[in-house]
Design a protein around this motif. Structure first.
Motif, PDB file in Angstrom:
ATOM      1  N   SER A  84      42.804  42.428  33.030  1.00  0.00           N
ATOM      2  CA  SER A  84      42.017  42.075  34.201  1.00  0.00           C
ATOM      3  C   SER A  84      40.832  43.136  34.358  1.00  0.00           C
ATOM      4  O   SER A  84      39.865  42.325  34.606  1.00  0.00           O
ATOM      5  CB  SER A  84      42.926  42.437  35.256  1.00  0.00           C
ATOM      6  OG  SER A  84      44.031  41.789  35.278  1.00  0.00           O
ATOM      7  N   VAL A 106      36.992  41.581  34.500  1.00  0.00           N
ATOM      8  CA  VAL A 106      35.890  41.724  35.724  1.00  0.00           C
ATOM      9  C   VAL A 106      34.995  42.845  35.415  1.00  0.00           C
ATOM     10  O   VAL A 106      33.882  42.620  35.801  1.00  0.00           O
ATOM     11  CB  VAL A 106      37.003  42.357  36.840  1.00  0.00           C
ATOM     12  CG1 VAL A 106      36.062  42.825  37.984  1.00  0.00           C
ATOM     13  CG2 VAL A 106      38.017  41.383  37.011  1.00  0.00           C
ATOM     14  N   PHE A 125      41.713  36.720  38.590  1.00  0.00           N
ATOM     15  CA  PHE A 125      40.407  37.242  38.044  1.00  0.00           C
ATOM     16  C   PHE A 125      39.827  36.295  37.234  1.00  0.00           C
ATOM     17  O   PHE A 125      38.358  36.218  37.264  1.00  0.00           O
ATOM     18  CB  PHE A 125      40.595  38.470  37.103  1.00  0.00           C
ATOM     19  CG  PHE A 125      41.149  39.766  38.445  1.00  0.00           C
ATOM     20  CD1 PHE A 125      40.614  39.913  39.521  1.00  0.00           C
ATOM     21  CD2 PHE A 125      42.059  40.795  38.162  1.00  0.00           C
ATOM     22  CE1 PHE A 125      41.048  40.726  40.792  1.00  0.00           C
ATOM     23  CE2 PHE A 125      42.407  41.696  39.027  1.00  0.00           C
ATOM     24  CZ  PHE A 125      41.858  41.752  40.196  1.00  0.00           C
ATOM     25  N   SER A 153      38.391  33.584  39.134  1.00  0.00           N
ATOM     26  CA  SER A 153      37.151  34.023  39.843  1.00  0.00           C
ATOM     27  C   SER A 153      36.073  34.379  39.145  1.00  0.00           C
ATOM     28  O   SER A 153      34.756  34.386  39.631  1.00  0.00           O
ATOM     29  CB  SER A 153      37.370  35.307  40.819  1.00  0.00           C
ATOM     30  OG  SER A 153      37.565  36.361  40.009  1.00  0.00           O
ATOM     31  N   GLN A 154      35.975  34.569  37.805  1.00  0.00           N
ATOM     32  CA  GLN A 154      34.915  35.032  37.054  1.00  0.00           C
ATOM     33  C   GLN A 154      34.369  33.992  36.060  1.00  0.00           C
ATOM     34  O   GLN A 154      33.211  34.218  35.286  1.00  0.00           O
ATOM     35  CB  GLN A 154      35.441  36.203  36.156  1.00  0.00           C
ATOM     36  CG  GLN A 154      35.961  37.586  36.969  1.00  0.00           C
ATOM     37  CD  GLN A 154      34.563  38.092  37.697  1.00  0.00           C
ATOM     38  OE1 GLN A 154      33.662  38.213  36.918  1.00  0.00           O
ATOM     39  NE2 GLN A 154      34.801  38.437  38.652  1.00  0.00           N
ATOM     40  N   TRP A 195      32.525  46.349  47.882  1.00  0.00           N
ATOM     41  CA  TRP A 195      32.829  45.344  46.784  1.00  0.00           C
ATOM     42  C   TRP A 195      34.187  44.386  47.215  1.00  0.00           C
ATOM     43  O   TRP A 195      35.068  44.990  47.388  1.00  0.00           O
ATOM     44  CB  TRP A 195      32.821  46.002  45.772  1.00  0.00           C
ATOM     45  CG  TRP A 195      32.965  45.258  44.393  1.00  0.00           C
ATOM     46  CD1 TRP A 195      32.411  44.021  44.353  1.00  0.00           C
ATOM     47  CD2 TRP A 195      33.542  45.723  43.106  1.00  0.00           C
ATOM     48  NE1 TRP A 195      32.543  43.451  43.097  1.00  0.00           N
ATOM     49  CE2 TRP A 195      33.387  44.550  42.368  1.00  0.00           C
ATOM     50  CE3 TRP A 195      34.251  46.589  42.656  1.00  0.00           C
ATOM     51  CZ2 TRP A 195      33.828  44.392  40.918  1.00  0.00           C
ATOM     52  CZ3 TRP A 195      34.656  46.605  41.338  1.00  0.00           C
ATOM     53  CH2 TRP A 195      34.228  45.535  40.634  1.00  0.00           C
ATOM     54  N   GLN A 196      33.966  43.132  46.937  1.00  0.00           N
ATOM     55  CA  GLN A 196      34.929  42.323  47.313  1.00  0.00           C
ATOM     56  C   GLN A 196      36.299  42.487  46.695  1.00  0.00           C
ATOM     57  O   GLN A 196      37.268  42.423  47.376  1.00  0.00           O
ATOM     58  CB  GLN A 196      34.464  40.732  46.913  1.00  0.00           C
ATOM     59  CG  GLN A 196      35.528  39.723  47.614  1.00  0.00           C
ATOM     60  CD  GLN A 196      35.012  38.147  47.172  1.00  0.00           C
ATOM     61  OE1 GLN A 196      33.867  38.156  47.575  1.00  0.00           O
ATOM     62  NE2 GLN A 196      35.685  37.429  46.670  1.00  0.00           N
ATOM     63  N   LEU A 197      36.185  42.956  45.349  1.00  0.00           N
ATOM     64  CA  LEU A 197      37.251  43.159  44.524  1.00  0.00           C
ATOM     65  C   LEU A 197      37.955  44.386  45.209  1.00  0.00           C
ATOM     66  O   LEU A 197      39.132  44.325  45.275  1.00  0.00           O
ATOM     67  CB  LEU A 197      37.108  43.414  43.355  1.00  0.00           C
ATOM     68  CG  LEU A 197      38.069  43.889  42.195  1.00  0.00           C
ATOM     69  CD1 LEU A 197      39.299  42.507  42.116  1.00  0.00           C
ATOM     70  CD2 LEU A 197      37.551  44.025  40.664  1.00  0.00           C
TER      71      LEU A 197
END
Length: 528
Positions: A181, A185, A228, A231-232, A457-459
């Motif tokens: 992960s 990210v 993740f 989203s990436q 930060w969103q994460l």
């Protein structure tokens, strides 16, 4: 305008609630009796020269790093420049140490984990009245027991040591998924993530406790990894695989340990907030992709649920009385008494009362009675203390369960196996050393997270919200010891890895501010 306001308000609320719950956690961890050097009146134990030597080495290295530029350069090259190689070596050494540990130390547990193993490894055992009664009441443990039985049937292995090796595999698989992960990210954080995971695995004796706490970890780590990836990446094949993996793993997590799916709720909330922030022009494409991924996730989750539930409902290995299942309200009722954990009195009543309706009525009565007795301020004080009990202990409640091990808790000093047992047994010579080192690692992780404040930060907000959900769940339901926090460790470990860079920047900012003030003060003195 309204969307932007709601988004900003939501982010502020997440941050505020996070600090409201995390700040006491950090404070209580610092005040934990685990971190006491020398004689410990709380546990009646004392650290040995091993801990003293460790502290001397740490302090000496820090002083030499500060005082000698050459030592600083060597350490910087070893720990920073070549951090991936160094951390990889550390992880490999820790893995070897885990294998040695499980090989020489594999005692049989006496609480729920012991009942899982007892029932899973013999068809004769599941015919006993006590066993059928246990699973009739605790039907949430049926999936893992049946899975353990399937493993036993497939491999022909029934020993506790075999299931310890399986637990070790699942824990390390969770660590591998977490590191993947981080790689997906933010690759720059991979080194510190490997260091943090090496520290965690080195002080995590729950690898010899085959139970839902450890066995659920890879499922949580995997659905976080799938999220993740979704989203990436923009590659359709990867998106499809990740969506299916997410749906399957979330469903299996529900069967393994239902409370572990709380991060999924955080993912849904953060995803919704992200849509509010996105530009109108990209909404159509984003909605299409989101709907397509949601269909894949729901379809895979639905199929997984159907076949898993069917296998559990149609199993013929053990006969249980489904009407005797303990209601969820029972765990909430237990969560407001004593330390907020297990209540033997209420557990006995769950076994005595014949119907689910009677169990529910009893639990509601006990819950209302205690809440009335505590009152608003008393309940608030209770929650603060319960947050301490739920989160402060860096050993994750090791030895806190009743009848933790069946064998003698005071090992001898003869042989390598007994030397290892002295670190984790209740009356072991080095149990205080273990508690100290485990708490030290816990403090390092929490301090990194605490210092990693800054832009939202969103994460980071996602992981914070997942932990907020976990904290609130443990405050409302049965808790009272930090063993229940194990299920949320993937979120905390990832939060620590992603917070480190910001933590370093914040420390440097404070250092630079101090140096500027110091230089200004020196200049003012010299000008007089």
């Amino acid at each position: 305008m309204m969307r932007r306001y709601f988004y900003q308000f939501s982010q502020k609320m997440i941050t505020s609630v996070w600090w409201l719950l995390f700040a006491p956690m950090l404070l209580f961890a610092v005040m934990s009796p685990n971190i006491i050097l020398g004689d410990n009146a709380t546990f009646g134990t004392s650290t040995t020269l091993l801990t003293t030597g460790l502290i001397i080495v740490i302090v000496a290295v820090l002083i030499m790093n500060y005082a000698y530029p050459r030592v600083h350069r060597v350490l910087y090259r070893l720990l920073i420049t070549n951090q991936l190689r160094t951390a990889g070596v550390l992880l490999a050494l820790v893995f070897i140490g885990q294998l040695v540990f499980v090989t020489f130390v594999h005692p049989v547990s006496g609480f729920d984990a012991g009942m899982l193993h007892y029932a899973a490894t013999s068809a004769k055992h599941v015919q006993e009245v006590g066993v059928t009664a246990y699973y009739s009441l605790n039907q949430n443990n049926m999936p893992i027991m049946l899975f353990m039985h399937w493993l036993s049937e497939v491999t022909g292995q029934t020993s506790w040591q075999f299931f310890d090796y399986v637990t070790l595999f699942f824990v390390d698989l969770s660590a591998a998924f977490n590191l993947m992960s981080v790689f997906v990210v933010r690759r720059s954080a991979l080194g510190i993530a490997m260091y943090l995971h090496a520290g965690w695995l080195a002080v995590f004796p729950s690898i010899i406790m085959p139970y839902t706490d450890a066995w659920g970890l890879p499922l949580v780590s995997f659905f976080m990894l799938c999220y993740f990836v979704m989203s990436q990446t923009k590659r359709p094949p990867l998106l499809r695989v990740a969506a299916v993996g997410f749906g399957v793993s979330v469903t299996l997590t529900y069967f393994m340990k239902p409370s572990s799916i709380i991060p999924v709720i955080a993912i849904a909330i953060i995803s919704f907030l992200a849509r509010l922030r996105s530009r109108q022009g990209s909404q159509t494409t984003m909605i299409f992709v989101t709907v397509a991924m949601a269909i894949l996730m729901l379809e895979s989750a639905g199929l997984t649920y159907h076949y898993t539930n069917q296998a559990i409902q149609n199993q013929t290995y053990i006969k249980i009385d489904k009407s005797r299942s303990i209601p969820a309200i029972h765990f909430m009722a237990m969560g407001v008494y004593g330390t907020g954990g297990y209540s033997e009195k209420q557990a006995i009543q769950m076994a005595v009362l014949p119907t689910k309706a009677q169990k529910t009525a009893y639990s509601i009565k006990m819950l209302k009675r205690q809440l009335k007795k505590l009152g608003p301020w008393g309940y608030l004080e209770f929650l603060v203390k319960k947050q301490r009990n739920n989160t402060a202990d860096g050993t994750f409640g090791w030895l806190k369960e009743g009848n933790f091990f069946r064998e003698n808790q005071k090992p001898s000093n003869q042989g390598f196996s007994n030397w290892l047992k002295n670190f984790i047994y209740l009356y072991g010579r080095h149990i205080a050393d273990f508690r100290f080192v485990a708490q030290l690692w816990w403090l390092v992780l929490l301090v990194i997270i605490a210092l990693g404040f800054g832009p939202r930060w969103q994460l980071i907000q996602l992981l914070r919200l997942a932990m907020i959900g976990g904290f609130i769940f443990l405050l409302l339901f049965e808790g009272g010891r930090s063993r229940y926090l194990i299920q949320y460790l993937p979120c905390l470990l990832l939060l620590g890895a992603f917070s480190f860079e910001r933590a370093v920047a914040n420390v440097r900012r404070v250092r630079d501010w101090y140096q500027r003030k110091l230089r200004a003060a020196i200049a003012a003195d010299e000008s007089e």
